[in-house]
Design a protein around this motif. Structure first.
Motif, short mmCIF file in Angstrom:
data_model
loop_
_atom_site.label_atom_id
_atom_site.label_comp_id
_atom_site.label_asym_id
_atom_site.label_seq_id
_atom_site.Cartn_x
_atom_site.Cartn_y
_atom_site.Cartn_z
N LYS A 1 -10.08 -0.26 -8.62
CA LYS A 1 -10.45 -0.86 -7.34
C LYS A 1 -11.58 -0.08 -6.68
O LYS A 1 -12.57 -0.68 -6.21
N ARG A 2 -11.49 1.23 -6.63
CA ARG A 2 -12.54 2.02 -6.00
C ARG A 2 -13.85 1.91 -6.77
O ARG A 2 -14.93 1.89 -6.18
N SER B 1 -12.65 -4.76 0.18
CA SER B 1 -11.54 -3.97 -0.33
C SER B 1 -10.42 -4.87 -0.87
O SER B 1 -9.83 -4.58 -1.90
N HIS B 2 -10.16 -5.97 -0.16
CA HIS B 2 -9.10 -6.88 -0.59
C HIS B 2 -9.40 -7.51 -1.94
O HIS B 2 -8.56 -7.47 -2.86
N ASP C 1 -5.72 1.47 -8.65
CA ASP C 1 -6.42 2.07 -7.52
C ASP C 1 -7.77 2.63 -7.94
O ASP C 1 -8.77 2.48 -7.23
N GLN D 1 2.76 -0.52 -0.64
CA GLN D 1 1.58 0.27 -0.27
C GLN D 1 1.19 0.06 1.19
O GLN D 1 0.65 0.96 1.83
N GLY E 1 -9.35 -5.12 -4.79
CA GLY E 1 -7.98 -4.85 -5.24
C GLY E 1 -7.43 -5.96 -6.10
O GLY E 1 -6.75 -5.70 -7.10
N LEU F 1 3.19 -2.16 -5.34
CA LEU F 1 2.00 -2.67 -4.66
C LEU F 1 2.35 -3.25 -3.29
O LEU F 1 1.59 -3.10 -2.33
#
Length: 361
Positions: free
Chosen positions: A53-54, A64-65, A50, A168, A68, A165
């Motif tokens: 990812k950010r 965002s996909h 996470d 989520q 990730g 995952l």
């Protein structure tokens, strides 16, 4: 004679229940360690994914996909690369040691003899005597069991990670169902963000300072000519996540093996002094400034957490001891009834919640 201060029966009963609950929780953590340790590692891997990812979202134009997906690939590859480096590095280390075993024996005898003279002893055991007193077969069997455990543990970590995952997607719906009110939901999200921030901050600080230590240690070991310098560099980085013991291993293991490799003592002395100086500078000057408030943990609590989780979960517990203490302080600080425990865990008496009146009971 002074009259004893009466203690309310309700307080005694509550404290007794808390003690019994703590003992029961500790027993459950120990008995279920084979199930819980890979789950705990999977949770920390998910937190790392996470965070990565950010970071990718902030520094790239990926959605965002896809951010990730990229974060998942990076963390999984790093996880497998770490295991491969440890296994291959250990195999190469023992191969090199076996290949020069004819020179190690006499050198070890000399080291033992010089050590005995330094301590005022008349005679010293030889390397053959020490090896003869060891049960080599049992150690080889133990090593094989540990390797098998690492392989199976890595598999279960990935299985847990996949399910975490996948779950989520329903986390938001579960949060709404658990906390219908917007205020309570916001407080729950705030607690989660504080826990996540504390763990991510710990991982970031340890990773950055670990890279600093490893870079300087690698240059020093290469300058001295220590064999398998890359393997020892990675070992230093990994054990750096274990508080107290990690620094001892990083500062003492390479000099000890340098005693056996080199015919003189000065390379081992240079490694000992140099590594201790590197660890001192990073650990006492750089790391405290980077830690900030997210690791405001009392050093005694760090030591006790290391002993407790090491006893419950072994080596995995040692690696996770400080993040678990950070998580515990972040959660306990959010509630009035448990804030006093967060104060005891904190280093300066100021846990995460700034205003005690803001914490909900």
């Amino acid at each position: 004679m002074k009259t004893a201060i009466p203690v309310p029966a309700s307080a005694v009963a509550r404290n007794a229940l808390v003690l019994l609950a703590a003992v029961a929780a500790g027993a459950a953590l120990y008995w279920l360690r084979d199930i819980l340790t890979p789950l705990a590692l999977a949770i920390f891997l998910m937190i790392m994914i996470d965070g990565v990812k950010r970071t990718i979202e902030q520094r790239t134009a990926l959605s965002s996909h896809w951010a990730g997906v990229a974060a998942l690939v990076v963390v999984i590859l790093g996880f497998f690369a770490s295991i491969a480096i440890i296994v291959n590095g250990a195999a190469g280390f023992f191969t090199d040691a076996t290949g020069v075993s004819s020179g190690i024996g006499p050198r070890l005898d000399q080291v033992l003899e010089d050590g005995a003279h330094l301590l005022g002893l008349r005679s010293a055991p030889t390397a053959h005597d020490l090896i003869a007193g060891l049960d080599i077969r049992s150690y080889v069997t133990m090593l094989a069991v540990q390797v098998q455990g690492i392989a199976s543990g890595a598999f279960f970590v990935l299985v847990y990670l996949g399910f975490l995952l996948a779950s989520q997607a329903g986390f938001r719906a579960k949060l709404v169902a658990m906390f219908p009110g917007s205020e309570a939901r916001s407080e729950a999200v705030a607690v989660f963000q504080r826990v996540r921030s504390g763990v991510e901050g710990y991982l970031w600080v340890q990773s950055v300072t670990g890279v600093m230590i490893c870079a300087a240690a690698w240059l020093l070991m290469r300058a001295v000519g220590l064999q398998n310098a890359e393997f020892w560099t990675f070992v230093i980085f990994i054990v750096g996540f274990i508080p107290v013991l990690g620094g001892a291993i990083a500062g003492l293991a390479p000099p000890i093996f340098a005693l056996v490799q080199f015919p003189a003592y000065w390379p081992a002395l240079i490694l000992l002094v140099g590594l201790q100086a590197i660890l001192f500078v990073v650990g006492n000057m750089i790391q405290p400034r980077m830690q900030g408030d997210n690791q405001n943990i009392d050093p005694v609590v760090v030591l006790l957490s290391l002993a407790l989780w090491g006893q419950l979960w072994g080596v995995v517990g040692m690696f996770l001891s400080t993040p678990l203490a950070v998580m515990a302080m972040a959660i306990l600080a959010e509630f009035k009834g448990s804030r006093w425990m967060a104060i005891l865990l904190s280093g300066d008496g100021q846990p995460y919640v700034d205003d005690p009146d803001d914490a909900e009971e």
